[in-house]
Scaffold this active site. Structure first.
Site, mmCIF file in Angstrom:
data_model
loop_
_atom_site.group_PDB
_atom_site.id
_atom_site.type_symbol
_atom_site.label_atom_id
_atom_site.label_comp_id
_atom_site.label_asym_id
_atom_site.label_seq_id
_atom_site.Cartn_x
_atom_site.Cartn_y
_atom_site.Cartn_z
ATOM 1 N N LYS A 101 -87.823 -14.429 -43.566
ATOM 2 C CA LYS A 101 -87.574 -13.750 -44.840
ATOM 3 C C LYS A 101 -86.836 -14.592 -45.875
ATOM 4 O O LYS A 101 -87.281 -14.699 -47.022
ATOM 5 C CB LYS A 101 -86.817 -12.442 -44.589
ATOM 6 N N TYR A 112 -93.754 -10.669 -30.501
ATOM 7 C CA TYR A 112 -92.604 -10.681 -31.411
ATOM 8 C C TYR A 112 -91.397 -11.321 -30.729
ATOM 9 O O TYR A 112 -91.115 -11.039 -29.551
ATOM 10 C CB TYR A 112 -92.226 -9.258 -31.884
ATOM 11 N N SER A 119 -74.359 -33.156 -72.541
ATOM 12 C CA SER A 119 -73.446 -33.794 -71.606
ATOM 13 C C SER A 119 -72.026 -33.383 -71.968
ATOM 14 O O SER A 119 -71.697 -33.224 -73.146
ATOM 15 C CB SER A 119 -73.597 -35.317 -71.708
ATOM 16 N N SER A 155 -80.287 -8.087 -40.938
ATOM 17 C CA SER A 155 -81.129 -8.659 -41.985
ATOM 18 C C SER A 155 -81.144 -7.770 -43.223
ATOM 19 O O SER A 155 -81.794 -8.095 -44.206
ATOM 20 C CB SER A 155 -82.554 -8.888 -41.462
ATOM 21 N N GLU A 209 -85.989 -31.583 -64.932
ATOM 22 C CA GLU A 209 -85.388 -32.138 -63.715
ATOM 23 C C GLU A 209 -85.274 -31.072 -62.631
ATOM 24 O O GLU A 209 -85.453 -31.348 -61.440
ATOM 25 C CB GLU A 209 -84.014 -32.735 -64.039
HETATM 26 N N1 ARG Z 1 -85.429 -7.151 -38.738
HETATM 27 C C1 ARG Z 1 -86.463 -7.474 -37.837
HETATM 28 C C2 ARG Z 1 -87.247 -8.653 -38.399
HETATM 29 O O1 ARG Z 1 -87.164 -8.853 -39.545
HETATM 30 C C3 ARG Z 1 -87.376 -6.317 -37.632
HETATM 31 C C4 ARG Z 1 -88.132 -6.366 -36.354
HETATM 32 C C5 ARG Z 1 -87.212 -6.142 -35.202
HETATM 33 N N2 ARG Z 1 -87.948 -6.040 -33.981
HETATM 34 C C6 ARG Z 1 -87.356 -6.136 -32.791
HETATM 35 N N3 ARG Z 1 -88.105 -6.057 -31.753
HETATM 36 N N4 ARG Z 1 -86.062 -6.358 -32.697
HETATM 37 O O2 ARG Z 1 -87.934 -9.350 -37.724
#
Ligand code: ARG
Length: 463
Positions: free
Chosen positions: A331, A323, A283, A28, A296
């Protein structure tokens, strides 16, 4: 014999190689690096918390803080070198800290912390700052509308229902109607900022902090108003993302209606407004065209933000506690929505402050049939029940049409008398748009005093 994966934070228990596509799929950093600032500040304050617990000594703490500042400078200058193992911003910053101050000290910063509470903390700081910035920009957008409405208070135009001419209103009344929507958006934003601004830090991976860190100290150091009271919730709650996306969606919805009105008003058929060149394009084929692309796009991008809300809600629905990696999908839609909303506010501000109105076209679009209600009201003032006057006024409209007259004001007094004896000479005074508008002076109406009061109230809501 296979080696543990040294370059990964979690590499210790792994021996097999990761599929290269999995690395790409999992990373990410390419989009979460915009949170480098909150991530570094989070670590700075977190290590102060560890220092208070005696888990990091003063000398180590100052080394860590110096290292964090070096990293911050690298990001700012664009010299930070990303490495293949940098999965996300948290991993990248920690890896770099180790290179600068040595792994012995850098290896202590994550004590009791998980990327789960870390990412939630970074996100909340990032969103809070963005929303505060948006709040200022939204305020100036609304003030631009208010100023314009005050300046052009004398201009009348048709008000529409079903996109059919209905009753005369002030152009400023129309402007004020959107300023009212946007001021609600502004208020809603202040409420959301409060809910975003709570600290998850010190919750660990999910179960809480094993060394009794002072979470209130961490929260205060990071500018949070409060701490989230349950560690499981702290790491897994993304309601603040959903709310922000919903806020953006509703705002963009208002913007799309605003834009649509202006698109209609800018057509040759209406001709009420002319967009500045700065917000129009041409145009490639038809040399005469000037298209309202800014409007628009404001209209079109509302769909995009709604899609981001719907998509993310789908991503997190039914995920188990606490989590889960699905949550990394928060994101891209969030960042894109924030940028889209920010640019939309700026573009809309530019459009409103530079467009020209054509007063003559607006006033020429007012037609006498739009005063049929005023004619009914005339008889009400003479004591006739409204249901009856509505009917009588309808007869007048029909009669004028039958006689091929341009409007109900062209019927003679005698013809009015034929329709109903209760019409008196002063009926002819009903056919005045200004009089019609000025009669509507109750709160929220289109009379000059009422519109000016609306604008004043909106301004004080913003202050
Ligand atoms: N890049 C991860 C996210 O945005 C960070 C958290 C990662 N946590 C984990 N247990 N792998 O969610």
């Amino acid at each position: 014999m296979s080696q543990p994966q040294e370059n990964k934070l979690w590499g210790g228990r792994f021996t097999g190689e990761t599929d290269p596509l999995m690395n790409l799929y999992n990373e990410s950093l390419s989009y979460d690096k915009i949170m480098y600032g909150p991530d570094l500040t989070g670590t700075k304050v977190y290590t102060e918390g560890l220092n208070k617990l005696g888990l990091i000594n003063d000398e180590e703490l100052s080394k860590i803080h110096e290292g964090l500042e070096v990293i911050r400078k690298e990001w700012e200058d664009g010299t930070f070198k990303e490495q293949p193992g940098d999965e996300d911003i948290h991993t990248a910053n920690e890896r770099r800290l180790g290179e600068i101050i040595g792994k012995n000290i850098a290896g202590k910063v994550h004590t009791g912390r998980s990327r789960n509470d870390q990412v939630a903390t970074d996100m909340r700081i990032f969103v809070r700052e963005k929303l505060k910035d948006l709040s200022g920009k939204l305020k100036s957008f609304i003030e631009t509308i208010i100023k314009r409405a005050e300046k052009e208070i004398d201009v009348l135009m048709p008000g529409y229902t079903h996109l059919q001419r209905a009753q005369p209103i002030r152009w400023s009344h129309w402007l004020s109607s959107y300023a009212t929507y946007f001021t609600e958006d502004y208020e809603r934003l202040q409420q959301i900022i409060k809910r975003v601004n709570k600290s998850p830090l010190g919750s660990g991976a999910l179960a809480g902090h094993p060394y009794g860190i002072d979470r209130e100290f961490l929260a205060k150091g990071l500018g949070f108003d409060d701490v989230i009271g349950n560690s499981l919730t702290a790491v897994s709650d993304r309601d603040f993302v959903v709310e922000t996306l919903f806020w953006g969606t509703l705002f963009m919805n208002h913007i799309s209606r605003f834009a649509e009105d202006l698109i209609i008003y800018s057509t040759a058929e209406f001709g009420f407004i002319k967009l500045a060149d700065a917000y129009s394009t041409g145009s490639s084929l038809m040399p005469q065209k000037k298209n309202p692309d800014s409007l628009e796009l404001l209209r079109g991008k509302s769909g995009r933000v709604f899609g981001e809300l719907a998509g993310f809600l789908m991503s997190i629905k039914s995920i188990p506690s606490t989590y889960n990696k699905d949550m990394q999908e928060d994101k891209e839609p969030l960042f894109d929505a924030l940028t889209t909303v920010e640019h939309s506010i700026l573009i809309a501000t530019g459009v409103v402050s530079t467009l020209n109105i054509n007063e003559t076209k607006m006033e020429d679009a007012l037609t006498m049939d739009m005063l049929a209600t005023d004619l009914a009201d005339y008889l009400v003032r003479k004591g006739v029940p409204f249901r009856e006057t509505h009917h009588i006024s309808g007869e007048c409209v029909r009669k004028a049409e039958e006689l091929n007259l341009s409007g109900i004001d062209k019927l003679t007094f005698e013809q009015y008398q034929e329709i109903d004896k209760r019409f008196e000479k002063d009926v002819m005074e009903s056919f005045d748009f200004e009089v019609s508008v000025e009669r509507r002076d109750a709160i929220g109406g289109t009379a000059k005093s009422a519109v000016l009061k609306q604008l004043k109230n909106l301004q004080s809501q913003l202050n």
